[in-house]
Enzyme design. Structure first.
Site, PDB file in Angstrom:
ATOM      1  N   HIS A   1       1.063  -1.017  -0.041  1.00 59.40           N
ATOM      2  CA  HIS A   1      -0.080  -0.100  -0.082  1.00 59.40           C
ATOM      3  C   HIS A   1       0.786   1.308   0.082  1.00 59.40           C
ATOM      4  O   HIS A   1       0.383   2.265   0.686  1.00 59.40           O
ATOM      5  CB  HIS A   1      -1.011   0.066   1.395  1.00 59.40           C
ATOM      6  CG  HIS A   1      -2.253  -0.976   1.118  1.00 59.40           C
ATOM      7  ND1 HIS A   1      -3.233  -0.640   0.579  1.00 59.40           N
ATOM      8  CD2 HIS A   1      -2.248  -2.175   1.755  1.00 59.40           C
ATOM      9  CE1 HIS A   1      -3.963  -1.713   0.457  1.00 59.40           C
ATOM     10  NE2 HIS A   1      -3.397  -2.411   1.067  1.00 59.40           N
TER      11      HIS A   1
ATOM     12  N   ASP B   1      -0.475  -4.709   5.847  1.00 56.36           N
ATOM     13  CA  ASP B   1      -1.612  -5.753   5.440  1.00 56.36           C
ATOM     14  C   ASP B   1      -1.615  -5.901   3.949  1.00 56.36           C
ATOM     15  O   ASP B   1      -0.633  -5.009   3.203  1.00 56.36           O
ATOM     16  CB  ASP B   1      -3.028  -5.024   5.565  1.00 56.36           C
ATOM     17  CG  ASP B   1      -3.093  -3.513   4.793  1.00 56.36           C
ATOM     18  OD1 ASP B   1      -4.305  -3.478   4.138  1.00 56.36           O
ATOM     19  OD2 ASP B   1      -2.193  -2.796   5.091  1.00 56.36           O
ATOM     20  N   GLU B   2      -2.103  -6.930   3.553  1.00 54.32           N
ATOM     21  CA  GLU B   2      -1.955  -7.441   1.952  1.00 54.32           C
ATOM     22  C   GLU B   2      -0.752  -6.946   1.111  1.00 54.32           C
ATOM     23  O   GLU B   2      -0.806  -6.288   0.206  1.00 54.32           O
ATOM     24  CB  GLU B   2      -3.231  -6.330   1.349  1.00 54.32           C
ATOM     25  CG  GLU B   2      -4.580  -6.647   1.798  1.00 54.32           C
ATOM     26  CD  GLU B   2      -5.715  -5.703   1.415  1.00 54.32           C
ATOM     27  OE1 GLU B   2      -6.752  -6.409   0.897  1.00 54.32           O
ATOM     28  OE2 GLU B   2      -5.472  -4.695   1.337  1.00 54.32           O
ATOM     29  N   VAL B   3       0.164  -7.686   1.703  1.00 57.17           N
ATOM     30  CA  VAL B   3       1.618  -7.657   0.927  1.00 57.17           C
ATOM     31  C   VAL B   3       1.827  -8.478  -0.086  1.00 57.17           C
ATOM     32  O   VAL B   3       1.952  -9.860   0.188  1.00 57.17           O
ATOM     33  CB  VAL B   3       2.682  -7.636   2.241  1.00 57.17           C
ATOM     34  CG1 VAL B   3       4.003  -7.388   1.340  1.00 57.17           C
ATOM     35  CG2 VAL B   3       2.614  -6.394   3.116  1.00 57.17           C
TER      36      VAL B   3
ATOM     37  N   GLU C   1      -2.472  -9.311   9.436  1.00 53.46           N
ATOM     38  CA  GLU C   1      -1.554 -10.345   8.526  1.00 53.46           C
ATOM     39  C   GLU C   1      -0.411 -10.706   9.419  1.00 53.46           C
ATOM     40  O   GLU C   1       0.054 -11.812   9.332  1.00 53.46           O
ATOM     41  CB  GLU C   1      -1.481 -10.063   7.331  1.00 53.46           C
ATOM     42  CG  GLU C   1      -2.742 -10.022   6.380  1.00 53.46           C
ATOM     43  CD  GLU C   1      -3.351  -8.685   6.328  1.00 53.46           C
ATOM     44  OE1 GLU C   1      -3.668  -8.195   7.254  1.00 53.46           O
ATOM     45  OE2 GLU C   1      -3.678  -8.145   5.011  1.00 53.46           O
TER      46      GLU C   1
END
Lengths: 522, 457
Positions: A262, A315-317, A366
């Site tokens: 992000h 998050d969301e890596v 996460e």
């Protein structure tokens, strides 16, 4: 004349059995009577006996805002000679025991509010440990006031009142996202004001993300080249202004820089942060420069954002750009790291930098799900993916903030207010010690599909439902949300009266009202 | 547009703005009325040294012209993120300005949904940013009667609830708040149709309990009430125009209710003639109080020859009406619903912009009879939660049509001449805390389609 309770006031709305107990969120303990008092023309603030000297004017300003808000912009035009002097409320007597107005996580927000019955020179009383408790007391008081259309006075019904109140959780948050859409300062300030009405106390400012980098970072001045345009930006002074505006209303600002994913927008000003020109996310784990920038940002943050915590995202890596870029692939090999090892390395290193600047850390879940045992013990895990996570986090001895997306994501328009109300942070957590590790929760207003034109009506009134879940004592919460429909509808109309664009309660998030009708029924 | 220019004059706290009013302005407290002089000229001097305070001058015949000048000046200012100061770009400026039409309105409907006073004030404030100058307050309608009428105190029992009301003082307050921004408030009581809510407090006004609209034409009581309301309102609303509605009158309840039917027979009136009788009688009451009546176009369409010549015809049903009205010597206000109804969400900004009130009117004497126009915010499905974003930015497109010269707004490629400026303006509105919808929405009041800059959505 004044004592007659007009029957049309208290027609039973939606099965609310208790007459006019329209306070949101519901206080811990409430006792009331059946008299009416009128606020005098020169309704005043008294602070005799208070230990707090209000040098910063927080209390004075809050009282002034109280007067504005209880009038809800009606013209007060009462002939006070008609009222029995024993029924006049002359002001509020505030006593604060603590001299400090430092706002930090865990500050005492409790208060006692009492409004005595008829007498001579009657004052309401608010007593609290800190000025922030008083702010909540003033807020509750404001909800007891109503404008009388016949005598044009402001009345308090069901006097005497005796209210003792304190929040269940210390962390009661709202996330705003100023990266997907820039939110101008007046909009943010309006949101902060509206948060105080529901006693929310943390503004989680998700400042930066893939799409834009709007904040000035003095240590690395090209970072805000990643803003959408030169005017969709916040200077550091703007940020300080927001922090101060919030603090004076008892709201802490939690700043977030989401790393290493992000973060595409960081590279507009510093392209070397990208793994490569064609692969721009996550931040390049192999460069020392990356961590210098993070250090610069956190150093600048520490001058403005004084909350105990900073949010480092995580998050969301998606690590493909690391493995696909030859240089980084080589670096991984040299350091004996696979992609999840590198992810862990990044997060832990960022954590250390934050710790070195005096912060405790919050990370999205996460990081816990993938390498929970390696996280700094000072990490607070921010749950978002779904239910069932908070219990694992506290079982592992870490603190947790609850934001499970199935119930508490405001951008999910199909998530109804009932779901917001019933989402219990302590679900399946019965051990008392573990329960204490749940700091609280937060509703999230992600900005992909909202902007200044519609953010208020997407936040309210559903955020209010969560606000009661987080403030009120567990036993005071309704087991069936339909029991609170009337009280929440009333609160929604109160928000509207105060100029907050709260959407109709009936229906999914942010719908237009279906048809003409009273606010109280929509 | 503001990205690349070099600033030529830098303003700090000591900005000097002098407003020179003509002699008359200094001596008298100027009334705000239709046709008040709103012209101004604005000069911003250039200074070559960036740190020296520049000077701006506004010259106007009235304070209301000066207000317009201040608004324009505010739009020349931009915050510079480099120097952290407010800058005026492209100095020196020499602007001469005045409105094309004297009546540039926005209609708010507080009957279908009650709008809290705070919200009405927020709307008025936002109107001043676009130089709109008439708030047409459609106070009452079928669903609710929210305003206090001291002469007939049971009328506001027709409010949705006792909280969803405006006192007389609240109404004064709103009128005054608007006046301070150079905005007139034109009140409306829509009669004889759209008036069911009147009967909640006074059921005699209904033809019968089961047939509640229009107001009972056969009773003197009805006209006493209209007179009482207008008497009370005269004290509150100083604007020279008063709107008496008169639209969508379905006379079935007159025909089907025995005592009204009898009355019609006795007077040898058809229901249509009774409609005319009602409207004309109400008009006379308004005129006796020194108002000129405004009526929705059905009154003109149905009995133009008998309509009081002072009537201002309010067009709404479609295009082509103002030409007919002015040909017969009536003044006209343009609100063609095909293009200027804000509750029609499928009308995008460019159709608001391109609508031309003088369309089909060629003689200049007739053109002068068109007072201007108004965008209408009907609130069947709009309330506090969404009214601002339904009004803006489309109302701004109409505002330019009403203020700026016809040559400047017509016959151009508006994607080049207007859209970039509207984009900037929409973002300016959001910076001032006004919820304005994305400009590029094909359908109004939709969320932005995805992340992006304000200037591109």
């Amino acid at each position: 004349m004044g004592k007659v309770v007009k029957s049309f006031c208290f027609l039973v709305f939606f099965g609310v059995l208790v007459e006019g107990l329209n306070i949101w969120p519901m206080p811990n303990s409430v006792n009331y009577g059946h008299q009416i008092m009128y606020l005098s023309n020169d309704f005043a603030l008294k602070t005799d006996g208070s230990k707090y000297n209000d040098a910063s004017g927080i209390l004075k300003d809050a009282f002034s805002r109280l007067l504005d808000v209880i009038e809800v912009d009606h013209v007060i035009d009462s002939n006070f000679s008609h009222f029995d002097p024993i029924a006049i409320l002359h002001g509020i007597h505030v006593i604060v025991w603590s001299q400090s107005d430092e706002l930090q996580y865990g500050v005492d927000e409790s208060y006692k509010l009492s409004i005595p019955s008829h007498g001579t020179q009657v004052y309401a009383h608010i007593e609290a440990q800190t000025v922030y408790g008083v702010l909540h007391g003033l807020q509750t008081f404001s909800q007891l006031c109503r404008f009388n259309f016949t005598n044009r006075a402001i009345e308090v019904h069901q006097v005497p009142w005796y209210i003792i109140d304190q929040p269940r959780f210390f962390y009661r948050g709202l996330l705003i996202d100023t990266s997907r859409h820039y939110l101008p300062l007046p909009i943010i300030k309006n949101i902060i004001d509206s948060m105080t009405y529901a006693k929310l106390n943390v503004l989680h400012w998700h400042i930066v993300d893939t799409q834009s980098f709007p904040l000035e970072i003095p240590s690395f001045p090209k970072l805000w080249n990643g803003a959408y345009s030169i005017s969709e930006r916040y200077t550091m002074a703007d940020a300080a202004e927001i922090v101060s505006y919030a603090q004076r209303r008892g709201i802490s600002v939690l700043a977030e820089i989401d790393v290493p994913g992000h973060a595409l927008s960081w590279g507009t000003g510093y392209p070397s942060l990208w793994p490569s020109k064609d692969c721009q996310q996550p931040l390049d784990v192999s460069k020392e420069f990356t961590f210098k920038v993070i250090d610069g940002i956190l150093s600048d943050f520490s001058k403005t954002f004084k909350y105990r915590f900073v949010h480092l995202g995580g998050d969301e890596v998606n690590t493909s750009c690391w493995t696909e870029t030859p240089r980084i692939r080589k670096w991984l090999r040299q350091h004996g790291l696979d992609t999840s090892g590198a992810y862990q390395y990044f997060v832990l290193r960022a954590q250390k930098i934050a710790l070195s600047h005096g912060y405790e850390i919050i990370n999205w879940e996460e990081t816990f799900n993938d390498f929970g045992s390696k996280l700094s013990r000072k990490t607070v895990v921010h749950n978002w993916l779904g239910g069932g996570v908070a219990e694992k986090v506290v079982a592992a001895g870490l603190r947790c903030i609850v934001s499970n997306q199935d119930k508490w994501y405001l951008d999910h328009l199909d998530a109804p207010w009932e779901g917001f109300y019933m989402n219990e942070p302590l679900t399946n957590i019965t051990n008392h010690q573990q329960q204490k590790l749940i700091l609280g929760g937060e509703v999230c207003m992600w900005g992909e599909h909202i902007d200044a034109s519609d953010i208020e009506q997407t936040i309210w009134p559903r955020a209010a439902a969560a606000a009661e879940r987080l403030w009120s004592a567990y036993d005071n919460l309704a087991k069936d949300p339909s029991q609170v429909f009337g009280r929440l509808a009333h609160f929604r109309c109160l928000l509207n009266q105060r100029g907050v664009a709260a959407a109709p309660l009936v229906g999914p998030g942010r719908v237009a009202p279906e048809e003409p009708g009273s606010c109280y029924k929509q | 547009m503001e990205k690349e220019e070099k600033p030529c004059a830098s303003l700090n706290y000591f900005l000097g703005v002098s407003a020179l009013c003509a002699f008359e302005c200094v001596l008298f407290v100027l009334q705000l009325q239709l046709g008040v002089d709103e012209s101004y000229s604005l000069l911003v001097a250039k200074n070559d040294d960036h740190s020296i305070i520049g000077e701006a001058t506004i010259e106007a015949n009235t304070v209301y012209g000066a207000l317009r000048g201040l608004e324009t000046f505010s739009q020349l200012c931009a915050f510079d993120y480099g120097t952290k100061t407010v800058q005026v770009y492209n100095a020196p400026w020499y602007i001469q300005d005045k409105p094309r039409f004297v009546y540039r309105g926005l209609m708010l409907d507080t009957s279908r949904h009650y709008l809290p006073i705070d919200v009405i004030k927020h709307v008025i404030e936002s109107m001043s940013y676009a130089k709109l100058n008439v708030l047409h307050w459609h106070i009452i309608d079928e669903q609710s009667f929210p305003l206090e009428v001291p002469t007939y105190p049971k009328l506001w029992k027709g409010a949705y609830t006792k909280w969803e009301r405006y006192t007389v003082e609240d109404a004064y307050d709103i009128v005054n708040f608007a006046k301070m921004r150079g905005i007139n408030v034109m009140a409306e009581i829509d009669i004889p149709g759209h008036a069911e809510s009147w009967g909640t407090g006074y059921p005699d006004l209904w033809p019968s309990p089961s047939c509640r609209e229009p107001l009972d034409v056969s009773k003197e009581f009805t006209f006493d009430m209209v007179s009482g309301i207008l008497t009370d309102m005269r004290k509150i609303f100083p604007f020279e125009l008063f709107h008496l509605g008169g639209d969508e009158v379905n006379t079935d309840c007159w025909n089907s209710t025995p005592h009204v039917q009898q009355w019609l027979q006795d007077l040898n009136m058809t229901p249509k003639e009774a409609y005319q009788y009602f409207v004309l009688r109400a008009q006379e009451i308004a005129i006796s109080k020194n108002w000129a009546p405004v009526n929705w176009e059905e009154t003109f369409n149905t009995f133009a020859t008998n309509l009081n010549p002072r009537t201002v015809v309010h067009n709404w049903l479609g295009p082509g009406v103002c030409p007919k009205a002015v040909a017969k010597g009536f003044r006209c206000i343009y609100s063609n619903q095909g293009v200027w109804y804000l509750d029609h969400l499928d009308v995008p900004w460019d159709r608001f912009y391109n609508a031309e009130p003088l369309e089909g009117i060629n003689s200049s004497s007739e053109q002068e009879l068109v007072l201007g126009g108004e965008v209408c915010m009907w609130s069947e499905v709009a309330d506090t939660s969404n009214v601002l974003q339904t009004i803006w930015p489309r109302a701004a497109a109409a505002a330019e049509r009403l203020w700026s010269k016809r040559e400047a707004t017509s016959g151009k490629n508006i994607t080049l001449t207007a859209l970039p400026r509207l984009h900037y303006y929409r973002c300016l509105l959001t910076r001032r805390g006004v919820e304005a919808d994305p400009v590029t929405n094909k359908y109004a009041r939709q969320p932005p389609s995805g992340p992006g800059s304000c200037y591109e959505q």
